[in-house]
Write an enzyme that holds these catalytic residues in place. Structure first.
Site, PDB file in Angstrom:
ATOM      1  N   GLN A  69      -4.035   0.577   5.125  1.00 16.24           N
ATOM      2  CA  GLN A  69      -3.096  -0.300   4.405  1.00 16.24           C
ATOM      3  C   GLN A  69      -1.611   0.041   4.570  1.00 16.24           C
ATOM      4  O   GLN A  69      -0.790  -0.862   4.742  1.00 16.24           O
ATOM      5  CB  GLN A  69      -3.449  -0.293   2.919  1.00 16.24           C
ATOM      6  CG  GLN A  69      -2.593  -1.214   2.076  1.00 16.24           C
ATOM      7  CD  GLN A  69      -2.974  -1.147   0.614  1.00 16.24           C
ATOM      8  OE1 GLN A  69      -3.973  -1.711   0.204  1.00 16.24           O
ATOM      9  NE2 GLN A  69      -2.183  -0.435  -0.169  1.00 16.24           N
TER      10      GLN A  69
ATOM     11  N   GLU B 120       4.740  -5.988   1.689  1.00 22.53           N
ATOM     12  CA  GLU B 120       5.684  -5.032   1.107  1.00 22.53           C
ATOM     13  C   GLU B 120       6.871  -4.774   2.020  1.00 22.53           C
ATOM     14  O   GLU B 120       7.618  -3.805   1.828  1.00 22.53           O
ATOM     15  CB  GLU B 120       4.968  -3.723   0.761  1.00 22.53           C
ATOM     16  CG  GLU B 120       3.884  -3.915  -0.286  1.00 22.53           C
ATOM     17  CD  GLU B 120       3.327  -2.613  -0.842  1.00 22.53           C
ATOM     18  OE1 GLU B 120       3.815  -1.533  -0.463  1.00 22.53           O
ATOM     19  OE2 GLU B 120       2.416  -2.682  -1.665  1.00 22.53           O
TER      20      GLU B 120
ATOM     21  N   ASP C  12      -1.588   5.374   3.207  1.00 19.23           N
ATOM     22  CA  ASP C  12      -2.481   4.900   2.152  1.00 19.23           C
ATOM     23  C   ASP C  12      -3.644   4.221   2.868  1.00 19.23           C
ATOM     24  O   ASP C  12      -3.502   3.118   3.399  1.00 19.23           O
ATOM     25  CB  ASP C  12      -1.769   3.915   1.208  1.00 19.23           C
ATOM     26  CG  ASP C  12      -2.690   3.448   0.074  1.00 19.23           C
ATOM     27  OD1 ASP C  12      -3.858   3.883   0.048  1.00 19.23           O
ATOM     28  OD2 ASP C  12      -2.242   2.642  -0.780  1.00 19.23           O
TER      29      ASP C  12
ATOM     30  N   GLU D 216      -3.428   8.769   0.741  1.00 20.55           N
ATOM     31  CA  GLU D 216      -3.873   8.140  -0.507  1.00 20.55           C
ATOM     32  C   GLU D 216      -5.219   7.449  -0.295  1.00 20.55           C
ATOM     33  O   GLU D 216      -5.449   6.841   0.751  1.00 20.55           O
ATOM     34  CB  GLU D 216      -2.795   7.112  -0.898  1.00 20.55           C
ATOM     35  CG  GLU D 216      -3.040   6.363  -2.188  1.00 20.55           C
ATOM     36  CD  GLU D 216      -1.850   5.447  -2.491  1.00 20.55           C
ATOM     37  OE1 GLU D 216      -0.689   5.809  -2.174  1.00 20.55           O
ATOM     38  OE2 GLU D 216      -2.090   4.351  -3.025  1.00 20.55           O
TER      39      GLU D 216
ATOM     40  N   ASP E 279      -5.442   6.590  -6.012  1.00 17.69           N
ATOM     41  CA  ASP E 279      -4.848   5.347  -6.533  1.00 17.69           C
ATOM     42  C   ASP E 279      -5.978   4.532  -7.153  1.00 17.69           C
ATOM     43  O   ASP E 279      -6.240   4.642  -8.357  1.00 17.69           O
ATOM     44  CB  ASP E 279      -4.134   4.607  -5.398  1.00 17.69           C
ATOM     45  CG  ASP E 279      -3.677   3.199  -5.800  1.00 17.69           C
ATOM     46  OD1 ASP E 279      -3.606   2.915  -7.011  1.00 17.69           O
ATOM     47  OD2 ASP E 279      -3.399   2.378  -4.906  1.00 17.69           O
TER      48      ASP E 279
ATOM     49  N   LYS F  77       0.801   3.704 -11.696  1.00 19.86           N
ATOM     50  CA  LYS F  77       1.175   2.283 -11.729  1.00 19.86           C
ATOM     51  C   LYS F  77       0.960   1.806 -13.160  1.00 19.86           C
ATOM     52  O   LYS F  77      -0.192   1.755 -13.620  1.00 19.86           O
ATOM     53  CB  LYS F  77       0.262   1.474 -10.807  1.00 19.86           C
ATOM     54  CG  LYS F  77       0.405   1.746  -9.309  1.00 19.86           C
ATOM     55  CD  LYS F  77      -0.772   1.094  -8.582  1.00 19.86           C
ATOM     56  CE  LYS F  77      -0.531   0.948  -7.088  1.00 19.86           C
ATOM     57  NZ  LYS F  77      -1.796   0.558  -6.388  1.00 19.86           N
TER      58      LYS F  77
ATOM     59  N   ARG G 216       3.700  -2.375  -7.027  1.00 18.16           N
ATOM     60  CA  ARG G 216       2.532  -3.114  -6.549  1.00 18.16           C
ATOM     61  C   ARG G 216       2.948  -3.937  -5.334  1.00 18.16           C
ATOM     62  O   ARG G 216       4.132  -4.090  -5.047  1.00 18.16           O
ATOM     63  CB  ARG G 216       1.979  -4.058  -7.643  1.00 18.16           C
ATOM     64  CG  ARG G 216       1.579  -3.384  -8.934  1.00 18.16           C
ATOM     65  CD  ARG G 216       0.640  -2.208  -8.759  1.00 18.16           C
ATOM     66  NE  ARG G 216      -0.598  -2.508  -8.074  1.00 18.16           N
ATOM     67  CZ  ARG G 216      -1.808  -2.546  -8.650  1.00 18.16           C
ATOM     68  NH1 ARG G 216      -1.920  -2.287  -9.943  1.00 18.16           N
ATOM     69  NH2 ARG G 216      -2.897  -2.800  -7.944  1.00 18.16           N
ATOM     70  N   SER G 217       1.963  -4.508  -4.658  1.00 15.18           N
ATOM     71  CA  SER G 217       2.299  -5.334  -3.495  1.00 15.18           C
ATOM     72  C   SER G 217       2.961  -6.644  -3.919  1.00 15.18           C
ATOM     73  O   SER G 217       3.748  -7.214  -3.176  1.00 15.18           O
ATOM     74  CB  SER G 217       1.062  -5.581  -2.645  1.00 15.18           C
ATOM     75  OG  SER G 217      -0.004  -6.050  -3.435  1.00 15.18           O
TER      76      SER G 217
ATOM     77  N   LYS H  70       7.061   5.325  -4.721  1.00 15.43           N
ATOM     78  CA  LYS H  70       6.533   4.477  -3.642  1.00 15.43           C
ATOM     79  C   LYS H  70       6.779   3.024  -4.040  1.00 15.43           C
ATOM     80  O   LYS H  70       6.246   2.585  -5.062  1.00 15.43           O
ATOM     81  CB  LYS H  70       5.030   4.753  -3.510  1.00 15.43           C
ATOM     82  CG  LYS H  70       4.300   3.915  -2.475  1.00 15.43           C
ATOM     83  CD  LYS H  70       2.781   4.114  -2.576  1.00 15.43           C
ATOM     84  CE  LYS H  70       2.067   3.332  -1.487  1.00 15.43           C
ATOM     85  NZ  LYS H  70       0.633   3.121  -1.775  1.00 15.43           N
TER      86      LYS H  70
HETATM   87  P1  PGA Z   1      -1.617  -3.119  -4.428  1.00 18.67           P
HETATM   88  O1  PGA Z   1      -1.379  -2.007  -3.324  1.00 18.67           O
HETATM   89  O2  PGA Z   1      -0.411  -3.245  -5.251  1.00 18.67           O
HETATM   90  O3  PGA Z   1      -1.903  -4.345  -3.602  1.00 18.67           O
HETATM   91  O4  PGA Z   1      -2.825  -2.692  -5.209  1.00 18.67           O
HETATM   92  C1  PGA Z   1      -0.585  -0.877  -3.525  1.00 18.67           C
HETATM   93  C2  PGA Z   1      -1.347   0.389  -3.226  1.00 18.67           C
HETATM   94  O5  PGA Z   1      -2.543   0.343  -2.872  1.00 18.67           O
HETATM   95  O6  PGA Z   1      -0.796   1.471  -3.359  1.00 18.67           O
HETATM   96 ZN    ZN Z   2      -2.982   2.543  -2.798  1.00 14.02          ZN
END
Ligand code: PGA
Ligand code: ZN
Length: 437
Positions: free
Chosen positions: A165, A207, A244, A287, A314, A339, A368-369, A390
């Site tokens: 990712q 992102e 990640d 991650e 995460d 988060k 978040r994304s 991050k």
């Molecule tokens: P997400 O991804 O906000 O789409 O969950 C961010 C991450 O995995 O760190």
């Molecule tokens: Zn993550």
């Protein structure tokens, strides 16, 4: 009292993917206001707080009218008369009102926007910057975090074009936060030029990282090393790589399906693959290397590589204090992503941070994304003394707003408040100084 909540306003606004989301505004008797917007994830853990979405056909079912309604009809009456500076009390009231494990009664989006708006209103009522209020709540010395910045997006953030990712860089060798920004800007630009020269520059992912047009996952790593070199750096010296894997997106029951390479790996093969990458590339942080349902894999991976890379949970830990404490006892991971919307409220995120500190885990405050102009997390990273932040890549204003906010805070705090490579010290990155593969 200056901080007494007199009004709670909810409105529908829009996030960086153009999806509807919840904004909450809190007004106090003293005239102080606080405003915050709920972010939204795409690669979500199964144990994280659930956003309330209306379903149906309009706006692809993503509308948030029910969540807004919950703020107006349920949260607002409970919060009026409470003191916005007493974050723990307000969050406890919100949690009592919700009463569910996954926040699916009020909606995670309603809960997080309300909790964060209270945080802002509390700071405003005290007439202090948000990061200062966060430091008061956390009891930590404020510090400027080491940024973790995406160069290539992937996984659920790039149409699953590649399996992994996030391909990120960190600049633990930077002397100041500003220097980390400038070094990252050079690498981001070099990576874009490299993709252009290869005829593979097609745009950016969710992102802001370059869209990952690669033939296999490792090609992204090879390209990242080249980009670091093209930017005039020696990979592994001032700059290190961070991944990640977000393995829950392509792994379950100890099996990992790498679609790009059309192969399926068992748990041990997956660990072996990541181990080769750690040996061949200057990787200092990984991650979610294994899936959220694979504690055995996470344990094995941590036992083998925990002394030389930061291993962040995460989806595996979903910002929950009890999961962090259990993972530490289990020997899984050595760091946790924080988060706020993953767990629900600011106070729960703070509890997780404290549990992490007690367990000797590293902490990374994360966006978040799906994001917005909301910069709360920059202040939380500073005021919680988290050490790392991050927020995605080095493009798109919902990302840059957060880096830029840190630069403003740096002016007040002073450059000596920058943590630099300290959060990664245990990985021994500074002693290794690996060359490129
Ligand atoms: P997400 O991804 O906000 O789409 O969950 C961010 C991450 O995995 O760190
Ligand atoms: Zn993550």
């Amino acid at each position: 009292m200056a901080g007494t909540i007199s009004d709670v306003i909810a409105r529908r606004v829009w996030d960086s993917r153009g999806h509807p989301t919840v904004e909450v505004e809190i007004v106090t008797d003293g005239g102080a206001t606080g405003r915050a917007i709920a972010p939204a994830g795409a690669s979500r853990g199964t144990r994280e707080a659930v956003d309330l979405r209306d379903g149906g056909t309009a706006l692809s079912g993503l509308d948030v009218q029910a969540a807004l309604d919950n703020v107006r009809r349920r949260i607002a009456p409970a919060l009026k008369g409470m003191d916005a500076t007493e974050q723990a009390e307000v969050d406890a009231a919100i949690l009592a009102l919700d009463g569910s494990v996954l926040k699916d009664s009020l909606g995670g989006n309603a809960v997080v926007a309300a909790s964060l708006a209270v945080l802002h209103a509390g700071a405003a009522a005290k007439a202090v910057p948000l990061w200062r209020h966060c430091a008061d709540l956390s009891g930590a010395a404020p510090s400027l975090p080491l940024p973790e910045i995406q160069i290539f997006g992937g996984g659920a953030h790039a149409g699953r074009r590649v399996d992994i990712q996030d391909f990120m860089v960190m600049v633990p060798g930077a002397a100041t936060f500003d220097e980390a920004m400038a070094a990252t800007a050079e690498i981001y630009r070099a990576a874009g030029s490299l993709m252009h020269r290869k005829g593979r520059l097609v745009g950016v992912a969710d992102e802001g990282g370059w869209w990952p047009v690669f033939d296999h996952n490792e090609e992204a790593l090879e390209t990242l090393v080249r980009a670091i070199e093209d930017a005039g750096e020696t990979p592994g010296e001032r700059v290190v790589i961070s991944l990640d894997v977000a393995a829950s997106e392509f792994g379950a029951k100890g099996r990992y399906r790498l679609a790009l390479e059309d192969r399926e790996l068992g748990r041990d093969e997956m660990i072996g693959l990541l181990g080769r990458w750690i040996a061949d590339y200057p990787i200092a942080s990984i991650e979610d290397p294994l899936a959220e349902d694979d504690p055995e894999g996470m344990r094995d991976f941590t036992a083998e590589f925990g002394a030389r890379v930061q291993i962040i949970g995460d989806d595996y830990l979903v910002t929950k204090a009890d999961l962090v404490t259990a993972a530490a006892a289990d020997g899984a991971c050595n760091a946790v992503l924080i988060k706020v919307n993953q767990v629900g409220t600011v106070s729960e995120a703070l509890d997780c941070l404290k549990a992490a500190r007690a367990a000797g885990y590293g902490t990374i405050v994360s966006a978040r994304s799906g994001e917005t102009e909301d910069v709360s997390i920059s202040h939380m990273a500073v005021g919680f003394g988290a050490g790392q932040l991050k927020v995605g890549s080095f493009a798109r204003s919902e990302r840059m707003a957060k880096w830029n906010e840190c630069l403003r805070i740096a002016e007040v705090l002073g450059q000596e408040a920058f943590v630099a490579g300290k959060p990664l010290a245990a990985t021994g990155w500074a002693d290794r100084k690996q060359g490129a593969a």
